[in-house]
Design an enzyme around this catalytic site. Sequence first.
Site, PDB file in Angstrom:
ATOM      1  CE  LYS A 110      33.446  30.209   5.472  1.00 35.80           C
ATOM      2  NZ  LYS A 110      32.289  30.622   4.700  1.00 35.80           N
ATOM      3  CE  LYS A 192      32.184  30.105  12.224  1.00 41.48           C
ATOM      4  NZ  LYS A 192      31.788  31.004  11.187  1.00 41.48           N
ATOM      5  CE  LYS A 195      25.716  27.648   6.958  1.00 40.90           C
ATOM      6  NZ  LYS A 195      24.890  28.559   6.153  1.00 40.90           N
TER       7      LYS A 195
HETATM    8  P1  TYM Z   1      26.613  32.477   7.015  1.00 38.18           P
HETATM    9  O1  TYM Z   1      25.794  31.882   5.932  1.00 38.18           O
HETATM   10  O2  TYM Z   1      27.911  31.835   7.360  1.00 38.18           O
HETATM   11  O3  TYM Z   1      25.769  32.540   8.354  1.00 38.18           O
HETATM   12  C1  TYM Z   1      24.476  33.137   8.360  1.00 38.18           C
HETATM   13  C2  TYM Z   1      24.269  33.905   9.646  1.00 38.18           C
HETATM   14  O4  TYM Z   1      24.372  33.025  10.778  1.00 38.18           O
HETATM   15  C3  TYM Z   1      25.309  33.555  11.703  1.00 38.18           C
HETATM   16  N1  TYM Z   1      26.003  32.436  12.346  1.00 38.18           N
HETATM   17  C4  TYM Z   1      26.005  32.234  13.665  1.00 38.18           C
HETATM   18  N2  TYM Z   1      25.435  32.901  14.672  1.00 38.18           N
HETATM   19  C5  TYM Z   1      25.621  32.402  15.917  1.00 38.18           C
HETATM   20  N3  TYM Z   1      26.344  31.286  16.189  1.00 38.18           N
HETATM   21  C6  TYM Z   1      26.938  30.592  15.198  1.00 38.18           C
HETATM   22  N4  TYM Z   1      27.634  29.501  15.469  1.00 38.18           N
HETATM   23  C7  TYM Z   1      26.779  31.062  13.860  1.00 38.18           C
HETATM   24  N5  TYM Z   1      27.211  30.614  12.660  1.00 38.18           N
HETATM   25  C8  TYM Z   1      26.730  31.476  11.748  1.00 38.18           C
HETATM   26  C9  TYM Z   1      26.266  34.376  10.861  1.00 38.18           C
HETATM   27  O5  TYM Z   1      26.977  35.310  11.641  1.00 38.18           O
HETATM   28  C10 TYM Z   1      25.322  35.004   9.878  1.00 38.18           C
HETATM   29  O6  TYM Z   1      24.720  36.135  10.445  1.00 38.18           O
HETATM   30  N6  TYM Z   1      28.580  36.384   4.593  1.00 38.18           N
HETATM   31  C11 TYM Z   1      27.425  35.920   5.361  1.00 38.18           C
HETATM   32  C12 TYM Z   1      26.147  35.976   4.551  1.00 38.18           C
HETATM   33  C13 TYM Z   1      25.900  37.323   3.975  1.00 38.18           C
HETATM   34  C14 TYM Z   1      25.398  38.465   4.654  1.00 38.18           C
HETATM   35  C15 TYM Z   1      25.351  39.496   3.665  1.00 38.18           C
HETATM   36  C16 TYM Z   1      24.989  38.703   5.961  1.00 38.18           C
HETATM   37  C17 TYM Z   1      26.123  37.670   2.686  1.00 38.18           C
HETATM   38  N7  TYM Z   1      25.792  38.989   2.482  1.00 38.18           N
HETATM   39  C18 TYM Z   1      24.898  40.778   3.995  1.00 38.18           C
HETATM   40  C19 TYM Z   1      24.548  39.988   6.286  1.00 38.18           C
HETATM   41  C20 TYM Z   1      24.512  41.010   5.301  1.00 38.18           C
HETATM   42  C21 TYM Z   1      27.677  34.483   5.766  1.00 38.18           C
HETATM   43  O7  TYM Z   1      28.478  33.802   5.204  1.00 38.18           O
HETATM   44  O8  TYM Z   1      26.846  34.024   6.745  1.00 38.18           O
END
Ligand code: TYM
Length: 327
Positions: A110, A192, A195
Amino acid sequence: MRILTGIQPTNNLHIGNLFGALIPATKLQEEHELFMMVADYHAITTLKDPKRLTENTLFTAAAYLSAGIDPARTTLFVQSSVAAHTELAWILQTIARMGEANRMTQFKDKSQTGAEKAPVGLFTYPMLMAADILLYGTEGVPVGEDQKQHVELTRDLAERFNRDFGETFLIPEPIIQSNGARIKSLTEPEKKMSKSAPSAKSYILLTDEEDMLAKKIRGAVTDSEREITLDDERKGLLNLITIFSLCTEYTKEEVSERYQHSGMKVFKDDLVMALNQYLAPIRMNMQEYSDDRAGLLEVLQTGNEAAEMIANQYLKTTRERIGILRP
Ligand code: TYM
């Protein structure tokens, strides 16, 4: 078992978020105690638009409900509403080591434009995520593959804290789907789906209508071979087969066998149909939940209060353990 997960309200959700985290969470809530959080304090590491942050926070909560999160059995809340998260995050920052934080691949990805200009919060974000998880006595964390490293760091921090200050935190496990944990970009299938990708053609949003789905799937990068086969080397095709299997209940093997001789066009057309059938009810619910702002706020308020009670209890113990004086 207690389960917690969250999604950042940086943007509209895509099907990677859906299949990697949201759908697994809706299934887990049937047998476990689920905490489902909108990670808005994570989002501000990259999103600097106040109006969009507010709208996206509501939109993300609406997406949770639309995909089947049931507020009667699950605690649905907003991260920033529970102040204990940032407080424990600070404590964990004093426990985590620079070397550990430096190894986080997501920060490296990032901050590609240069670590010098990246916000400090982007670097310390895994400690906030660790706080999210540890504050609820969480044992399972459903996430996509890209978040696994952060859950592993959480485990390390919890173990170190317990060793140095006495048993306080449960040690959480990542829950990673065998199918769907890493949905790939449609335009660059070695990456991957994300967004923040520059091209909107690379991802499928929960709100994409059928004609948009058709455009994106037809434009998805595959290869010049005619047969549909299940082959790790054919990354673009494998991704489409994976998506097909996720929205139909067919296994990947069944999908590839069924379409082996049909040609790419028929395969892609059927995928559009299947995906549209899968997403249509979610899209419809989304419209309804988004229109009922007062209803959404009420669900979140109830969730925030329930979450706060548990989180404050954990925070209190943590503060005592490290010797914080409360005169
Ligand atoms: P974030 O917002 O980037 O993504 C949310 C969830 O979606 C999953 N994900 C994917 N899974 C499969 N294929 C993909 N291409 C893909 N892109 C994203 C991510 O792995 C995630 O599970 N830091 C985290 C949010 C968070 C969180 C937490 C998660 C904050 N606190 C505590 C679990 C527990 C994040 O940025 O996810």
